[in-house]
Design a protein around this motif. Structure first.
Motif, PDB file in Angstrom:
ATOM      1  N   ALA A 137       0.829  -1.209   0.000  1.00 35.13           N
ATOM      2  CA  ALA A 137       0.000   0.000   0.000  1.00 35.13           C
ATOM      3  C   ALA A 137       0.860   1.253   0.000  1.00 35.13           C
ATOM      4  CB  ALA A 137      -0.923  -0.004   1.222  1.00 35.13           C
ATOM      5  N   LEU A 138       1.970   1.213   0.722  1.00 32.07           N
ATOM      6  CA  LEU A 138       2.856   2.374   0.799  1.00 32.07           C
ATOM      7  C   LEU A 138       3.648   2.555  -0.492  1.00 32.07           C
ATOM      8  CD1 LEU A 138       4.187   1.873   4.435  1.00 32.07           C
ATOM      9  CD2 LEU A 138       2.640   3.672   3.668  1.00 32.07           C
ATOM     10  N   ARG A 139       4.283   1.487  -0.973  1.00 35.27           N
ATOM     11  CA  ARG A 139       5.186   1.602  -2.128  1.00 35.27           C
ATOM     12  C   ARG A 139       4.442   1.737  -3.448  1.00 35.27           C
ATOM     13  NH1 ARG A 139      10.422   0.685  -2.583  1.00 35.27           N
ATOM     14  NH2 ARG A 139      10.163  -0.602  -4.441  1.00 35.27           N
ATOM     15  N   GLU A 140       3.291   1.090  -3.548  1.00 38.24           N
ATOM     16  CA  GLU A 140       2.591   1.054  -4.831  1.00 38.24           C
ATOM     17  C   GLU A 140       1.398   1.995  -4.903  1.00 38.24           C
ATOM     18  OE1 GLU A 140       1.657  -3.038  -5.676  1.00 38.24           O
ATOM     19  OE2 GLU A 140       3.668  -3.717  -5.110  1.00 38.24           O
ATOM     20  N   PHE A 141       1.117   2.722  -3.791  1.00 41.93           N
ATOM     21  CA  PHE A 141      -0.010   3.655  -3.830  1.00 41.93           C
ATOM     22  C   PHE A 141       0.304   4.963  -3.103  1.00 41.93           C
ATOM     23  CE2 PHE A 141      -4.048   5.431  -2.417  1.00 41.93           C
ATOM     24  CZ  PHE A 141      -4.749   5.455  -3.614  1.00 41.93           C
TER      25      PHE A 141
END
Length: 460
Positions: A137-141
């Motif tokens: 969720a952090l890296r891809e959004f």
């Protein structure tokens, strides 16, 4: 902000809900009421304990002589706390602010470091997603600009909502326990093993810069990292001399590359030769074009490096492709670097151009379809070539385990040949001080030279 010192407090009111005829009403919430100036204010809480704690904070602020804001009804200290951003919100803001100014690799490293830190700066709220889901969720959004974010899955949406609700306030980092927890997270890999010192220092530098940005925006009074010490063995950045091949070994490797696959090795042999004979970085060799090469019939040639093609994840590049078209490392966008190349490399490049031609954009090294060669592709070729060039015992050693080690071998050769440090640094695209530090253990014979000079001085 308009303030007043005229404050009056009322008792806590219990709010009830009827449970039906003949049943005692159920208390569902508690309301704190007070007035600032002539304005009545109120705040409702689910439990009496929370209401009493809030009222106690208001009374204490009034007792300390704090002014109350007429708009919010809160004393200045509580108003600042209410307006303060969470760590999660600030980290997202930081990434978005610095994204346009960073290269793709820098963006990737920035988001990776913050994805390590953020999960530990959370309150213990119910419904915490799996760690792998939080990281995605952090890296891809979250840590992507809004125009680059993909359509989130329900799982990612739930994770983002939990992060927004559970995040500690940024000000919590002023407590040493939270800052230490963040540093300890940076010191570990995803599998729980200790990260290399260089990895930890790189990620800590990102965290330090984020906190400096918070101080600059006056959201933190001082950088809390200055109060917390997490000792890691210092990395001197020196090259392991066991990884450096000699000229005979380098030529054996370049020959062995041509044995890999039907055409893969043949297409890449000259690219690896540029790393060894010219000291080029892999990304510099990938961006080499015919117009960058002066290849005379006899004598030394010259490469005028202008572009580099670093590889990163597509979501971090400006082009949306795996490779970005950028200027040289540590130089201005249009600055070039001249690298003299020996006749042996001139011959290799001429033969490569005669046999394979060049791409539509003039690039020397490309796939059969004209695309850029990925790092994983040439690493796979290199790994296989080592098994052809070396004995099993040598393959087990750190000898030239990566294509980048060819560049290390080149610079080590130059220094050992007596090339002055400034000249070697200019060819390699290094600073002199960094180069001498990195290659200190790879320079042979200097002790004997120094001893003889001392003896000569003593004899005089």
């Amino acid at each position: 902000m308009t303030t007043s010192y005229k404050v009056k407090f009322w008792g806590i009111r219990a709010n009830t809900r009827s449970e039906g005829t003949g049943k005692k009403p159920r208390i569902v919430s508690h309301t704190v009421r007070w007035t600032v100036g002539n304005r009545e204010r109120s705040s409702t809480f689910k439990t009496k304990g929370l209401a009493e704690s809030f009222l106690s904070s208001l009374r204490q602020a009034a007792k300390n002589g704090e002014a109350f804001d007429l708009e919010s009804g809160l004393p200045s200290s509580m108003g600042k706390a209410k307006d303060a951003r969470t760590w999660y919100a600030f980290a997202v803001t930081y990434v978005h602010a610095w994204w346009p100014h960073a290269a793709a690799k820098t963006r990737e490293g920035m988001t990776d470091a913050l994805a390590n830190v953020t999960p530990v700066l959370m309150r213990d709220l119910p419904g915490r997603p799996d760690e792998e889901v939080i990281r995605r969720a952090l890296r891809e959004f979250s840590f992507l600009p809004e125009d680059r974010r993909p359509e989130p899955s329900p799982e990612i949406v739930r994770a983002v909502r939990w992060l927004e609700a559970a995040s500690l306030p940024l000000s919590a980092l002023e407590e040493a326990k939270h800052t230490r927890a963040a540093l300890e997270a940076l010191a570990l890999l995803l599998d729980g093993k200790a990260a290399a010192t260089s990895t930890y220092r790189r990620k800590r530098a990102v965290f330090h810069h984020v906190l400096e940005y918070a101080v600059e925006l006056e959201e933190l009074s001082a950088n809390p990292l200055h109060k917390v010490k997490l000792r890691k063995i210092k990395s001197n950045g020196e090259i392991d001399r066991r990884s450096v091949v000699n000229p005979a070994q380098a030529r054996e490797l370049l020959t062995a590359v041509t044995y890999v696959g039907r055409s893969r090795g043949l297409m890449l042999a000259a690219m690896f030769a540029c790393m060894y004979f010219g000291g080029l970085r892999p990304a510099e060799a990938a961006g080499l074009r015919k117009k960058d090469c002066q290849l005379p019939a006899t004598g030394w040639g010259l490469l005028t490096l202008e572009k580099t093609m670093p590889q990163s994840n597509k979501r971090f590049t400006d082009s949306g492709e795996a490779h970005d078209d950028r200027g040289l490392k540590h130089r201005h966008t249009k600055e070039t670097r001249e690298v003299p190349i020996p006749p042996e490399l001139v011959t290799i490049l001429c033969e490569h151009i005669d046999k394979h031609g060049v791409g539509e954009d003039g690039r020397l090294f490309r796939t059969r379809t004209g695309g850029l060669i990925s790092g994983s592709a040439y690493a796979k070729v290199w790994k296989e070539a080592r098994t052809y060039a070396f004995t099993p015992d040598q393959v087990a050693l750190p000898l030239a385990t990566r294509p980048y080690d060819l560049r290390h071998a080149a610079v080590s050769l130059w220094l050992n040949a007596g090339v002055h440090a400034p000249e070697a640094a200019e060819r390699a695209g290094h600073g002199v001080d960094v180069m001498l530090k990195v290659y200190a253990k790879c320079i042979d014979g200097q002790r004997d030279v120094a001893n003889q000079r001392i003896l000569d001085a003593l004899a005089a």
